[in-house]
Design a protein around this motif. Structure first.
Motif, mmCIF file in Angstrom:
data_model
loop_
_atom_site.group_PDB
_atom_site.id
_atom_site.type_symbol
_atom_site.label_atom_id
_atom_site.label_comp_id
_atom_site.label_asym_id
_atom_site.label_seq_id
_atom_site.Cartn_x
_atom_site.Cartn_y
_atom_site.Cartn_z
ATOM 1 N N HIS A 66 81.239 -40.883 25.582
ATOM 2 C CA HIS A 66 82.366 -39.958 25.467
ATOM 3 C C HIS A 66 82.240 -38.831 26.498
ATOM 4 C CE1 HIS A 66 84.874 -37.144 22.677
ATOM 5 N NE2 HIS A 66 85.578 -37.619 23.673
ATOM 6 N N PHE A 78 88.882 -45.404 20.699
ATOM 7 C CA PHE A 78 88.052 -44.208 20.955
ATOM 8 C C PHE A 78 86.560 -44.569 21.090
ATOM 9 C CE2 PHE A 78 85.849 -40.394 18.956
ATOM 10 C CZ PHE A 78 85.883 -39.638 20.115
ATOM 11 N N LEU A 123 89.381 -41.944 25.096
ATOM 12 C CA LEU A 123 88.926 -40.573 24.821
ATOM 13 C C LEU A 123 89.682 -39.914 23.673
ATOM 14 C CD1 LEU A 123 88.645 -39.532 28.558
ATOM 15 C CD2 LEU A 123 86.743 -39.755 26.936
ATOM 16 N N GLY A 151 83.977 -42.630 21.131
ATOM 17 C CA GLY A 151 83.027 -41.759 20.418
ATOM 18 C C GLY A 151 82.574 -42.263 19.067
ATOM 19 N N HIS A 155 78.249 -41.007 21.901
ATOM 20 C CA HIS A 155 78.414 -39.621 22.333
ATOM 21 C C HIS A 155 78.247 -39.503 23.856
ATOM 22 C CE1 HIS A 155 78.288 -35.357 22.337
ATOM 23 N NE2 HIS A 155 76.995 -35.250 22.526
#
Ligand SMILES: C[S@@+](CC[C@H](N)C(=O)[O-])C[C@H]1O[C@@H](n2cnc3c(N)ncnc32)[C@H](O)[C@@H]1O
Length: 319
Positions: free
Chosen positions: A265, A298, A291, A300, A262
């Motif tokens: 990100h 990704f 992102l 995240g 997190h």
């Protein structure tokens, strides 16, 4: 560049929405050799302007995440500060540029006989400090002072410890502030300055959505724009009259997991907007992949994200 309203670097002279476009050259005022430091925007930190509460709130959340991610580094600095102080129990501690107060509370826990004053020019940050202190049962020992350190040091009374984490490089005239801090500290009192060397790293060495070295290039662009730049504070501390300076540098490492992903990100998201037009298009495309929740790269959701931040600490006492 709306996503640059977040983190600090400098200068409440500029409204939010200023991205890294704020290189030193964008500012004609000239002045001290620290100008480039205070004008460089760190992509993790928007401006901590008290008058842009939305940006400050997002900034506060990021600072909380950052400080908890690197909590072991904070505790190590506190250990060394406590050792440097010896058996004397500090009565009054100031946390300059406190942000939302993760450090303020850590100081209150570490020095249980002390009143801790969080100083910041952002009322949003200071509200978070007070809320966090209430939640932690420390409200009786934590207070706040809303003040612009560019205008000098507010009268806080005599101080035993001053903590300035990722804040001294934001101040317009750090040397003048250090002189005032020397005057405000009781003899034997301790000043601790902490700085982190720009954008943290997150990715495995060889990764970058098909663009190895992506993070290094992002960091280089950010550094060239003067973000989060600071000098070796040793000379300034000595000139201000402080005693021998203890300085150490560490790479702080966060724990992989949801919080790390997190945090990555958030930071890379802010960085993306800031680097538009400054980074090669292929690298921008790679950042977009990191992102994009639909992309396998990704950040995240990844388990191989390890936040790393190089931190330098200076600690010195008033003789
Ligand atoms: C990068 S944050 C650091 C927060 C916290 N000390 C930490 O280590 O996580 C910098 C903080 O300094 C504050 N700040 C920046 N310039 C300031 C100034 N001239 N006067 C008072 N506070 C300032 C910002 O509002 C922000 O909360």
């Amino acid at each position: 560049m709306g996503n640059m309203t977040h983190h600090p670097a400098p200068s409440h002279r500029h409204g939010p929405g200023h991205g890294p476009g704020h290189s030193p050259h964008a500012h004609p005022e000239g002045g001290t050799r620290h100008d480039e430091h205070r004008h460089g925007h760190d992509p993790r930190h928007g401006d901590g302007h008290g008058n842009h509460h939305g940006g400050d709130t997002a900034h506060a959340r990021l600072l909380e995440l950052e400080a908890t991610t690197f909590a072991p580094a904070l505790e190590e600095a506190l250990d060394r500060a406590a050792t440097a102080l010896g058996p004397a129990a500090p009565r009054h501690v100031a946390d300059l540029g406190s942000g939302p107060g993760v450090g303020t509370l850590a100081l209150a826990r570490r020095f249980p006989a002390a009143q801790v004053t969080a100083v910041d020019h952002s009322p949003v940050m200071l509200d978070r400090v007070l809320a966090a202190a209430r939640d932690a049962g420390l409200a009786d020992r934590v207070r706040t002072a809303e003040a612009d350190l560019d205008a000098g040091l507010p009268d806080l009374g005599p101080l035993d410890v001053v903590w300035a984490s990722s804040s001294l490089h934001h101040v317009a005239d750090p040397a003048a502030l250090l002189g005032r801090l020397h005057g405000a500290l009781a003899p034997g009192g301790l000043l601790v300055v902490v700085e982190s060397d720009g954008m943290p790293r997150f990715l495995p060495e060889d990764a970058g959505a098909g663009r190895p070295g992506l993070e290094d290039r992002c960091r280089e662009v950010a550094a060239r724009a003067g973000w989060n730049a600071y000098p070796d504070w040793r000379d300034d501390l000595e000139r201000a009259g402080f005693g021998p300076v203890d300085r150490w540098t560490r790479t702080a490492e966060g724990v992989p997991g949801r919080q790390a992903a997190h945090y990555a990100h958030l930071v890379l998201g802010r960085l993306r907007g800031a680097l538009e037009g400054r980074l090669a298009p292929e690298d921008l495309a790679a950042l977009d992949r990191l992102l994009d929740p639909e992309d396998p790269a990704f950040v995240g959701r990844r388990h191989d994200i390890v936040p790393r931040s190089v931190r330098t600490v200076w600690a010195a006492r008033r003789p």
